[in-house]
Structures are given as structure tokens and as C-alpha cells.
Design a protein around this motif. Structure first.
Motif, PDB file in Angstrom:
ATOM      1  N   LEU A  14      11.875 -19.215  -8.004  1.00 30.75           N
ATOM      2  CA  LEU A  14      12.630 -20.434  -7.676  1.00 30.75           C
ATOM      3  C   LEU A  14      11.753 -21.675  -7.835  1.00 30.75           C
ATOM      4  CD1 LEU A  14      14.660 -19.305  -4.528  1.00 30.75           C
ATOM      5  CD2 LEU A  14      15.508 -19.660  -6.855  1.00 30.75           C
ATOM      6  N   LEU A  15      10.494 -21.567  -7.444  1.00 31.53           N
ATOM      7  CA  LEU A  15       9.580 -22.714  -7.571  1.00 31.53           C
ATOM      8  C   LEU A  15       9.366 -23.061  -9.045  1.00 31.53           C
ATOM      9  CD1 LEU A  15       7.717 -24.760  -6.248  1.00 31.53           C
ATOM     10  CD2 LEU A  15       5.892 -23.026  -6.284  1.00 31.53           C
ATOM     11  N   LYS A  16       9.176 -22.059  -9.897  1.00 33.83           N
ATOM     12  CA  LYS A  16       9.015 -22.312 -11.323  1.00 33.83           C
ATOM     13  C   LYS A  16      10.280 -22.924 -11.918  1.00 33.83           C
ATOM     14  CE  LYS A  16       5.611 -18.646 -12.114  1.00 33.83           C
ATOM     15  NZ  LYS A  16       5.323 -17.362 -12.811  1.00 33.83           N
ATOM     16  N   SER A  17      11.434 -22.458 -11.480  1.00 37.17           N
ATOM     17  CA  SER A  17      12.693 -23.023 -11.972  1.00 37.17           C
ATOM     18  C   SER A  17      12.826 -24.480 -11.549  1.00 37.17           C
ATOM     19  CB  SER A  17      13.877 -22.206 -11.437  1.00 37.17           C
ATOM     20  OG  SER A  17      13.813 -20.865 -11.857  1.00 37.17           O
ATOM     21  N   LEU A  18      12.490 -24.772 -10.289  1.00 35.79           N
ATOM     22  CA  LEU A  18      12.579 -26.145  -9.793  1.00 35.79           C
ATOM     23  C   LEU A  18      11.626 -27.060 -10.540  1.00 35.79           C
ATOM     24  CD1 LEU A  18      13.702 -28.167  -7.762  1.00 35.79           C
ATOM     25  CD2 LEU A  18      11.927 -27.429  -6.154  1.00 35.79           C
ATOM     26  N   LEU A  19      10.405 -26.590 -10.781  1.00 35.93           N
ATOM     27  CA  LEU A  19       9.435 -27.408 -11.514  1.00 35.93           C
ATOM     28  C   LEU A  19       9.897 -27.677 -12.944  1.00 35.93           C
ATOM     29  CD1 LEU A  19       6.042 -25.853 -10.314  1.00 35.93           C
ATOM     30  CD2 LEU A  19       7.049 -28.055  -9.653  1.00 35.93           C
ATOM     31  N   SER A  20      10.529 -26.697 -13.560  1.00 39.27           N
ATOM     32  CA  SER A  20      11.032 -26.909 -14.923  1.00 39.27           C
ATOM     33  C   SER A  20      12.147 -27.944 -14.932  1.00 39.27           C
ATOM     34  CB  SER A  20      11.520 -25.589 -15.510  1.00 39.27           C
ATOM     35  OG  SER A  20      12.674 -25.115 -14.826  1.00 39.27           O
ATOM     36  N   VAL A  21      13.012 -27.912 -13.919  1.00 34.76           N
ATOM     37  CA  VAL A  21      14.088 -28.910 -13.832  1.00 34.76           C
ATOM     38  C   VAL A  21      13.513 -30.306 -13.615  1.00 34.76           C
ATOM     39  CG1 VAL A  21      16.077 -29.670 -12.480  1.00 34.76           C
ATOM     40  CG2 VAL A  21      15.794 -27.245 -13.019  1.00 34.76           C
ATOM     41  N   VAL A  22      12.525 -30.422 -12.731  1.00 43.02           N
ATOM     42  CA  VAL A  22      11.895 -31.719 -12.461  1.00 43.02           C
ATOM     43  C   VAL A  22      11.217 -32.254 -13.717  1.00 43.02           C
ATOM     44  CG1 VAL A  22      10.103 -32.894 -11.145  1.00 43.02           C
ATOM     45  CG2 VAL A  22      11.618 -31.267 -10.003  1.00 43.02           C
ATOM     46  N   ALA A  23      10.500 -31.395 -14.435  1.00 49.85           N
ATOM     47  CA  ALA A  23       9.782 -31.829 -15.635  1.00 49.85           C
ATOM     48  C   ALA A  23      10.754 -32.279 -16.728  1.00 49.85           C
ATOM     49  CB  ALA A  23       8.890 -30.700 -16.146  1.00 49.85           C
ATOM     50  N   THR A  24      11.787 -31.502 -16.981  1.00 49.31           N
ATOM     51  CA  THR A  24      12.745 -31.878 -18.023  1.00 49.31           C
ATOM     52  C   THR A  24      13.569 -33.098 -17.617  1.00 49.31           C
ATOM     53  OG1 THR A  24      14.265 -30.216 -17.098  1.00 49.31           O
ATOM     54  CG2 THR A  24      12.945 -29.566 -18.994  1.00 49.31           C
ATOM     55  N   THR A  25      13.842 -33.248 -16.331  1.00 44.14           N
ATOM     56  CA  THR A  25      14.558 -34.452 -15.873  1.00 44.14           C
ATOM     57  C   THR A  25      13.701 -35.692 -16.082  1.00 44.14           C
ATOM     58  OG1 THR A  25      15.807 -33.186 -14.224  1.00 44.14           O
ATOM     59  CG2 THR A  25      15.653 -35.565 -13.905  1.00 44.14           C
ATOM     60  N   GLY A  26      12.400 -35.584 -15.775  1.00 43.37           N
ATOM     61  CA  GLY A  26      11.499 -36.720 -16.011  1.00 43.37           C
ATOM     62  C   GLY A  26      11.415 -37.074 -17.478  1.00 43.37           C
ATOM     63  N   ALA A  27      11.347 -36.056 -18.342  1.00 41.02           N
ATOM     64  CA  ALA A  27      11.313 -36.333 -19.779  1.00 41.02           C
ATOM     65  C   ALA A  27      12.626 -36.950 -20.257  1.00 41.02           C
ATOM     66  CB  ALA A  27      11.020 -35.038 -20.541  1.00 41.02           C
ATOM     67  N   ALA A  28      13.744 -36.462 -19.704  1.00 39.56           N
ATOM     68  CA  ALA A  28      15.045 -36.997 -20.104  1.00 39.56           C
ATOM     69  C   ALA A  28      15.205 -38.451 -19.653  1.00 39.56           C
ATOM     70  CB  ALA A  28      16.168 -36.139 -19.521  1.00 39.56           C
ATOM     71  N   PHE A  29      14.612 -38.791 -18.492  1.00 42.77           N
ATOM     72  CA  PHE A  29      14.729 -40.165 -18.008  1.00 42.77           C
ATOM     73  C   PHE A  29      14.071 -41.152 -18.976  1.00 42.77           C
ATOM     74  CE2 PHE A  29      13.724 -43.793 -15.248  1.00 42.77           C
ATOM     75  CZ  PHE A  29      14.975 -43.988 -14.655  1.00 42.77           C
ATOM     76  N   TYR A  30      13.055 -40.696 -19.688  1.00 48.52           N
ATOM     77  CA  TYR A  30      12.403 -41.553 -20.681  1.00 48.52           C
ATOM     78  C   TYR A  30      13.359 -41.886 -21.825  1.00 48.52           C
ATOM     79  CZ  TYR A  30       8.966 -43.149 -24.117  1.00 48.52           C
ATOM     80  OH  TYR A  30       8.274 -43.890 -25.041  1.00 48.52           O
ATOM     81  N   PHE A  31      14.259 -40.941 -22.143  1.00 48.51           N
ATOM     82  CA  PHE A  31      15.230 -41.155 -23.212  1.00 48.51           C
ATOM     83  C   PHE A  31      16.628 -41.430 -22.645  1.00 48.51           C
ATOM     84  CE2 PHE A  31      11.984 -38.229 -24.828  1.00 48.51           C
ATOM     85  CZ  PHE A  31      11.569 -38.897 -25.969  1.00 48.51           C
ATOM     86  N   ALA A  32      16.687 -41.926 -21.411  1.00 49.52           N
ATOM     87  CA  ALA A  32      17.973 -42.078 -20.734  1.00 49.52           C
ATOM     88  C   ALA A  32      18.922 -43.000 -21.485  1.00 49.52           C
ATOM     89  CB  ALA A  32      17.749 -42.597 -19.315  1.00 49.52           C
ATOM     90  N   HIS A  33      18.409 -44.074 -22.083  1.00 51.37           N
ATOM     91  CA  HIS A  33      19.288 -44.998 -22.803  1.00 51.37           C
ATOM     92  C   HIS A  33      19.935 -44.320 -24.011  1.00 51.37           C
ATOM     93  CE1 HIS A  33      17.125 -47.957 -20.365  1.00 51.37           C
ATOM     94  NE2 HIS A  33      18.093 -48.817 -20.662  1.00 51.37           N
ATOM     95  N   ASP A  34      19.169 -43.547 -24.737  1.00 53.98           N
ATOM     96  CA  ASP A  34      19.726 -42.841 -25.892  1.00 53.98           C
ATOM     97  C   ASP A  34      20.740 -41.783 -25.453  1.00 53.98           C
ATOM     98  OD1 ASP A  34      18.125 -44.285 -27.697  1.00 53.98           O
ATOM     99  OD2 ASP A  34      16.444 -42.918 -27.359  1.00 53.98           O
ATOM    100  N   ILE A  35      20.428 -41.089 -24.368  1.00 52.48           N
ATOM    101  CA  ILE A  35      21.363 -40.075 -23.860  1.00 52.48           C
ATOM    102  C   ILE A  35      22.654 -40.730 -23.392  1.00 52.48           C
ATOM    103  CG2 ILE A  35      21.692 -38.294 -22.106  1.00 52.48           C
ATOM    104  CD1 ILE A  35      18.672 -37.851 -22.135  1.00 52.48           C
ATOM    105  N   MET A  36      22.534 -41.874 -22.727  1.00 44.53           N
ATOM    106  CA  MET A  36      23.723 -42.569 -22.251  1.00 44.53           C
ATOM    107  C   MET A  36      24.586 -43.040 -23.420  1.00 44.53           C
ATOM    108  SD  MET A  36      25.428 -43.503 -19.579  1.00 44.53           S
ATOM    109  CE  MET A  36      24.354 -43.588 -18.144  1.00 44.53           C
ATOM    110  N   ARG A  37      23.975 -43.535 -24.478  1.00 46.81           N
ATOM    111  CA  ARG A  37      24.743 -43.953 -25.653  1.00 46.81           C
ATOM    112  C   ARG A  37      25.515 -42.775 -26.237  1.00 46.81           C
ATOM    113  NH1 ARG A  37      19.797 -46.748 -26.832  1.00 46.81           N
ATOM    114  NH2 ARG A  37      20.004 -48.995 -26.453  1.00 46.81           N
TER     115      ARG A  37
END
Length: 230
Positions: A14-37
Motif C-alpha cells: 500500500l505504501l508503494k502504491s501511495l508513493l507511486s500515486v503521489v509521484a505521478t500526481t506531482g509530475a502531472a501537475f507540471y503538465f496540468a495546463h496541457d492536460i486541462m486543454r
């Protein structure tokens, strides 16, 4: 393995799964404008609005979290499989992995069908329904809720063959019963489409009901080939 060791193994997974979600969410936030478009593309020229100072930030945060969950899902599934897999027989392992793959592909197919075909049609109809009487002011939150609910409904609806497979394997349904019950299935599919879609227009509901009936016919074949034998 003792019970406490199972709990410790589950905690690590569960900890590894949570860390993977946090890491990918942080990376996605960097591209949030493109994802929103990409997400608001079905709206066409209609612009979204925010009613709070923090509205834009929360919208990008929600979009990043959704993208992070999607991107990290293979890692989460792998951790789940690593925890459950050792307790399964080889025959069960041979069935679980294809089912997970088929379920994922069907869900993505349903969500893609909604995004590419249903959402543009439904949004154009609902926004333009009033004509020149009203000027629509659509907030980011309302659009994300509407689009997310629609895509989730179509994704879950496309899981019908998988549900039929399980019901057939345990002997609850058979291909003969499903073939004879087509008339009742049509009624149930129409009711399910009306409940699952968050829009009142009949056209959108039929755009879900049509693929569901096609998948019902596919489910009959699936149950006939894989259902329990007497």
C-alpha cells in the motif's frame, strides 16, 4: 506466512502504491495546463469560469490527481497482484491476468467512446438548447463533475462482458437464459442508461444503451464459451 507478516506485506504494498500515486500526481501537475486543454476539448469554443479565487488551483489539482491515478494504475495493480498472486493456484493466475487486462481495455474503450463521440454531442445539445435566451456560465467544477461522471458511466457500462463472465462461471446465468431474456435485457439496459448518464436528453442515453446492447450480445457468446457446465 504468519498473519502479522501478511499485514506487514500489505502495508509495504500500500505504501508503494501511495508513493507511486503521489509521484505521478506531482509530475502531472507540471503538465496540468496541457492536460486541462485536453479535457475541455469537447467543449469547443465554450469557455469555463471559476467563482472562487482558488478555483483554478483546485481544478488543476483535481485534474492532476486523476491523471496521476490513471498513470500509476499499472503500478498499483502490480502491487496488488504481487500481494494476492502467491496465494492463487496456477490455473487461477492464468485467468486473473487476462481478465485484468480485458477489464482495463474495456473501461478505457468506454471512456474513450464517451470522450470522442458522446461528450461533444451532449455538450453541444445541452449548452445550445436555450438558443439566444440564456448565456451559459459553466464553471470548471461543474464541467469536471459532468464529464467525469459521464466517462465513468461509460467505462463501467463497457464492463458488462466481464460481469457476465463471472456470473456465467459460477452458474448464475447461462447463454440460453440470456438469449431468451433479450426483451427484458433491452428494458433493463434503457433503465441503466437513464440512471448512469447524468444528462436528461434521450439521445445521450441511447448512445450508451446502443453499445450496452451490443456488449450484451457479446456477453451471450462469452457465457456460452466459458460458462459453467452441468
Amino acid at each position: 506466512m504468519p498473519f502479522l507478516d501478511h499485514l506487514e506485506e500489505l502495508r509495504r504494498r500500500l505504501l508503494k502504491s501511495l508513493l507511486s500515486v503521489v509521484a505521478t500526481t506531482g509530475a502531472a501537475f507540471y503538465f496540468a495546463h496541457d492536460i486541462m486543454r485536453f479535457i475541455v476539448a469537447p467543449l469547443g469554443d465554450t469557455r469555463l469560469h471559476v467563482t472562487q479565487v482558488t478555483g483554478s488551483f483546485y481544478a488543476f489539482l483535481v485534474v492532476s490527481l486523476i491523471a496521476g491515478l490513471v498513470v500509476s494504475s499499472p503500478i498499483v495493480f502490480y502491487q496488488l497482484w504481487s500481494f494476492v498472486g502467491p496465494g492463487l493456484y496456477p490455473r487461477e493466475k492464468a485467468r486473473v491476468l487476462p481478465l485484468m487486462l480485458v477489464s482495463t481495455l474495456l473501461f478505457l474503450a468506454g471512456a474513450a467512446f464517451c470522450y470522442l463521440i458522446v461528450l461533444p454531442f451532449s455538450l453541444k445539445f445541452l449548452i445550445g438548447f436555450s438558443g439566444d435566451l440564456f448565456s451559459p456560465i459553466i464553471t470548471v467544477g461543474s464541467y469536471l463533475t459532468f464529464a467525469g461522471t459521464m466517462m465513468l458511466a461509460f467505462g463501467l457500462g463497457f464492463e458488462l462482458p466481464v460481469a457476465a463472465y463471472f456470473l456465467g462461471r459460477i452458474g448464475i446465468v447461462s447463454s440460453r437464459v440470456m438469449s431468451r431474456g433479450r426483451r427484458y435485457a433491452v428494458v433493463l439496459i434503457l433503465i441503466a442508461a437513464a440512471i448512469l448518464t447524468p444528462t436528461p436528453d434521450v439521445a445521450t442515453q441511447f448512445m450508451l444503451a446502443g453499445p450496452l446492447y451490443f456488449l450484451y450480445e457479446v456477453s451471450i457468446i462469452v457465457v456460452k464459451l466459458t460458462g459453467a457446465r452441468k
